[in-house]
Write a protein that holds these residues in place. Structure first.
Motif, mmCIF file in Angstrom:
data_model
loop_
_atom_site.group_PDB
_atom_site.id
_atom_site.type_symbol
_atom_site.label_atom_id
_atom_site.label_comp_id
_atom_site.label_asym_id
_atom_site.label_seq_id
_atom_site.Cartn_x
_atom_site.Cartn_y
_atom_site.Cartn_z
ATOM 1 N N GLU A 1 -18.081 1.041 28.203
ATOM 2 C CA GLU A 1 -17.960 0.486 29.547
ATOM 3 C C GLU A 1 -17.778 -1.028 29.564
ATOM 4 O O GLU A 1 -17.492 -1.594 30.612
ATOM 5 C CB GLU A 1 -19.190 0.868 30.384
ATOM 6 C CG GLU A 1 -19.297 2.361 30.633
ATOM 7 C CD GLU A 1 -20.473 2.718 31.526
ATOM 8 O OE1 GLU A 1 -21.193 1.771 31.959
ATOM 9 O OE2 GLU A 1 -20.676 3.908 31.794
ATOM 10 N N ASP A 2 -17.975 -1.687 28.432
ATOM 11 C CA ASP A 2 -17.726 -3.127 28.384
ATOM 12 C C ASP A 2 -17.402 -3.535 26.950
ATOM 13 O O ASP A 2 -17.490 -2.725 26.019
ATOM 14 C CB ASP A 2 -18.917 -3.930 28.929
ATOM 15 C CG ASP A 2 -20.215 -3.656 28.170
ATOM 16 O OD1 ASP A 2 -20.175 -3.612 26.916
ATOM 17 O OD2 ASP A 2 -21.255 -3.484 28.821
ATOM 18 N N GLY A 3 -17.062 -4.814 26.776
ATOM 19 C CA GLY A 3 -16.617 -5.285 25.472
ATOM 20 C C GLY A 3 -17.683 -5.218 24.396
ATOM 21 O O GLY A 3 -17.414 -4.837 23.259
ATOM 22 N N ALA A 4 -18.906 -5.579 24.739
ATOM 23 C CA ALA A 4 -19.991 -5.579 23.756
ATOM 24 C C ALA A 4 -20.244 -4.170 23.230
ATOM 25 O O ALA A 4 -20.387 -3.948 22.021
ATOM 26 C CB ALA A 4 -21.258 -6.155 24.375
ATOM 27 N N GLU A 5 -20.290 -3.191 24.147
ATOM 28 C CA GLU A 5 -20.477 -1.793 23.741
ATOM 29 C C GLU A 5 -19.277 -1.316 22.917
ATOM 30 O O GLU A 5 -19.432 -0.561 21.955
ATOM 31 C CB GLU A 5 -20.659 -0.908 24.969
ATOM 32 C CG GLU A 5 -20.947 0.548 24.607
ATOM 33 C CD GLU A 5 -20.989 1.457 25.829
ATOM 34 O OE1 GLU A 5 -21.158 2.687 25.644
ATOM 35 O OE2 GLU A 5 -20.835 0.949 26.961
ATOM 36 N N GLY A 6 -18.088 -1.787 23.290
ATOM 37 C CA GLY A 6 -16.877 -1.391 22.579
ATOM 38 C C GLY A 6 -16.879 -1.848 21.128
ATOM 39 O O GLY A 6 -16.523 -1.091 20.221
ATOM 40 N N VAL A 7 -17.315 -3.084 20.914
ATOM 41 C CA VAL A 7 -17.386 -3.609 19.543
ATOM 42 C C VAL A 7 -18.382 -2.801 18.725
ATOM 43 O O VAL A 7 -18.111 -2.431 17.569
ATOM 44 C CB VAL A 7 -17.783 -5.108 19.552
ATOM 45 C CG1 VAL A 7 -18.097 -5.581 18.144
ATOM 46 C CG2 VAL A 7 -16.658 -5.946 20.156
ATOM 47 N N ASN B 1 -19.226 -9.312 29.898
ATOM 48 C CA ASN B 1 -19.858 -9.527 28.586
ATOM 49 C C ASN B 1 -18.857 -10.067 27.569
ATOM 50 O O ASN B 1 -18.918 -11.238 27.214
ATOM 51 C CB ASN B 1 -20.517 -8.252 28.069
ATOM 52 C CG ASN B 1 -21.657 -7.790 28.967
ATOM 53 O OD1 ASN B 1 -22.336 -8.610 29.573
ATOM 54 N ND2 ASN B 1 -21.855 -6.482 29.064
ATOM 55 N N LEU B 2 -17.970 -9.242 27.084
ATOM 56 C CA LEU B 2 -16.893 -9.699 26.194
ATOM 57 C C LEU B 2 -15.565 -9.233 26.782
ATOM 58 O O LEU B 2 -15.414 -8.048 27.105
ATOM 59 C CB LEU B 2 -17.048 -9.104 24.787
ATOM 60 C CG LEU B 2 -18.219 -9.539 23.914
ATOM 61 C CD1 LEU B 2 -18.180 -8.768 22.589
ATOM 62 C CD2 LEU B 2 -18.178 -11.030 23.639
ATOM 63 N N ASP B 3 -14.600 -10.142 26.931
ATOM 64 C CA ASP B 3 -13.293 -9.691 27.409
ATOM 65 C C ASP B 3 -12.504 -9.104 26.231
ATOM 66 O O ASP B 3 -12.955 -9.097 25.082
ATOM 67 C CB ASP B 3 -12.521 -10.817 28.102
ATOM 68 C CG ASP B 3 -12.167 -11.979 27.179
ATOM 69 O OD1 ASP B 3 -12.074 -11.770 25.953
ATOM 70 O OD2 ASP B 3 -11.968 -13.102 27.690
ATOM 71 N N GLY B 4 -11.312 -8.596 26.516
ATOM 72 C CA GLY B 4 -10.516 -7.934 25.491
ATOM 73 C C GLY B 4 -10.158 -8.833 24.328
ATOM 74 O O GLY B 4 -10.157 -8.393 23.165
ATOM 75 N N TYR B 5 -9.875 -10.090 24.610
ATOM 76 C CA TYR B 5 -9.532 -11.034 23.542
ATOM 77 C C TYR B 5 -10.720 -11.246 22.597
ATOM 78 O O TYR B 5 -10.565 -11.310 21.369
ATOM 79 C CB TYR B 5 -9.104 -12.374 24.130
ATOM 80 C CG TYR B 5 -7.940 -12.285 25.092
ATOM 81 C CD1 TYR B 5 -6.782 -11.594 24.752
ATOM 82 C CD2 TYR B 5 -8.000 -12.899 26.338
ATOM 83 C CE1 TYR B 5 -5.718 -11.508 25.635
ATOM 84 C CE2 TYR B 5 -6.946 -12.831 27.229
ATOM 85 C CZ TYR B 5 -5.800 -12.127 26.885
ATOM 86 O OH TYR B 5 -4.753 -12.037 27.745
ATOM 87 N N GLN B 6 -11.906 -11.352 23.184
ATOM 88 C CA GLN B 6 -13.110 -11.542 22.366
ATOM 89 C C GLN B 6 -13.421 -10.290 21.543
ATOM 90 O O GLN B 6 -13.869 -10.389 20.395
ATOM 91 C CB GLN B 6 -14.296 -11.906 23.262
ATOM 92 C CG GLN B 6 -14.169 -13.274 23.910
ATOM 93 C CD GLN B 6 -15.223 -13.523 24.976
ATOM 94 O OE1 GLN B 6 -15.469 -12.675 25.840
ATOM 95 N NE2 GLN B 6 -15.872 -14.679 24.911
#
Length: 367
Positions: A32-38, A57-62
């Protein structure tokens, strides 16, 4: 079943993407967000990642930047999901290492086409890399035993004789044995270094991202002192200092000093190795008007046929029966790969029983 990670903070869009992919026989996981995705990417190691650009939290670039830092995730195919208003930032994503992008809203066919195309390209790259590794492995298996066993046998025989007869040997005989041990161990060390270097260069030149990182570095390597010192050392090694001719023009080139040292050493060594006492080995260089540095290594030795020139590659050694030379034929292969890394070129012209000219072109350094 191929695993796809979808990183999307808009729940409805993520649900729709998952449904489309699941119906097409993909195994889909969502974040659901960048941090969870990483975190999920590092845990699950998916075959492909679809990632929104604008997220909390973290955008796609991050997200992409974080994944590129980890060797386990750096090569996972990555597709950005962007709104039309984000499209001007598309270039930024590609520069960070994204493989593709989809502009919202997109149709199921557009999504599946992008996913299938990217997965197919990734599989093709993996297959090509595996084929190269299989070829390299085959060459090593054929060349390595002979190249290692020859010096090893010399070391084992000398050590065995010393162990059994040292008490009855003269000082001169012991010194001869010690010299054999030293020469064999040095040869073994050189062979090992060449195999390690060639393997590293094979991996590097097969990985576009790693190769580009190396090429981004800038060098100002001054050539004259390096080339002249290496050439003189090689000439002394062959006891042929009188055969060496130097006409070196000073220049600053965009090549590391260490790699220039390797290139020159291999070429000059070959120049002496494949020519005879009394035959000149010339090293010439000049700076051309097209902002490039030209280096020529010329020997008046045996030369090579057109067929042999076409076959130049790793683990091939020509005229071995004529010159009785040791070596696994890696020298020119290493030189070619180093020159390729610095976006230079190499051309070889050879005339049987006359001369061989190796012509290298490398870019100049920044002024």
């Amino acid at each position: 079943m191929e695993k796809i990670l979808v990183i999307e903070d808009e729940i409805n869009i993520a649900r729709n993407i998952k449904q489309i992919l699941d119906l097409s026989d993909f195994y889909t996981i969502t974040a659901e967000d960048g941090a969870e995705g990483v975190e999920l990417a590092k845990e699950e190691i998916p075959d492909l990642i679809l990632c929104d650009v604008m997220m909390p939290n973290l955008d796609g670039y991050q997200v992409l930047t974080e994944l590129k830092k980890d060797s386990k995730t750096e090569n996972i195919p990555f597709i950005f999901l962007t709104a039309k208003s984000d499209r001007p930032d598309f270039r930024k994503g590609m520069e960070l290492g994204a493989d593709d992008y989809l502009t919202k809203p997109f149709t199921p066919d557009e999504l599946l086409t992008a996913v299938s195309t990217r997965l197919a390209k990734h599989q093709k790259m993996k297959k090509q890399a595996q084929e190269k590794m299989d070829e390299l492995s085959s060459r090593i298996q054929k060349a390595l035993p002979h190249e290692l066993y020859t010096p090893l046998n010399g070391m084992m025989v000398s050590a065995s004789l010393l162990n059994e007869y040292a008490e009855s040997m003269s000082i001169e005989e012991i010194k001869d044995m010690a010299k054999t041990l030293l020469d064999s161990s040095q040869r073994l060390h050189q062979i090992s270094e060449k195999f390690v270097l060639y393997t590293y260069l094979e991996f590097l030149t097969s990985n576009p991202e790693k190769l580009e990182q190396v090429r981004q570095k800038k060098y100002n390597c001054f050539t004259k002192t390096i080339i002249e010192s290496i050439a003189k050392i090689e000439a002394q090694t062959f006891n042929r200092s009188s055969d060496l001719v130097l006409e070196i023009e000073e220049a600053s080139i965009n090549t590391s000093e260490n790699d220039l040292h390797k290139i020159v050493k291999e070429l000059v060594n070959n120049g002496f190795k494949f020519s005879l006492q009394g035959q000149q080995v010339k090293i010439l260089s000049k700076v051309s008007d097209d902002n490039s540095y030209h280096l020529f290594v010329i020997n008046e030795g045996k030369g090579m046929t057109a067929e042999q020139l076409d076959e130049i590659g790793s683990f091939r050694q020509f005229h071995q029966e004529f010159f009785s030379q040791e070596g696994c034929g890696l020298g020119l292969a290493i030189v070619k790969k180093l020159i390729n890394i610095y976006q230079g070129s190499m051309r070889i012209e050879s005339f049987i029983d006359n001369q061989t000219v190796v012509h290298i072109i490398l870019p100049l350094g920044e002024k």
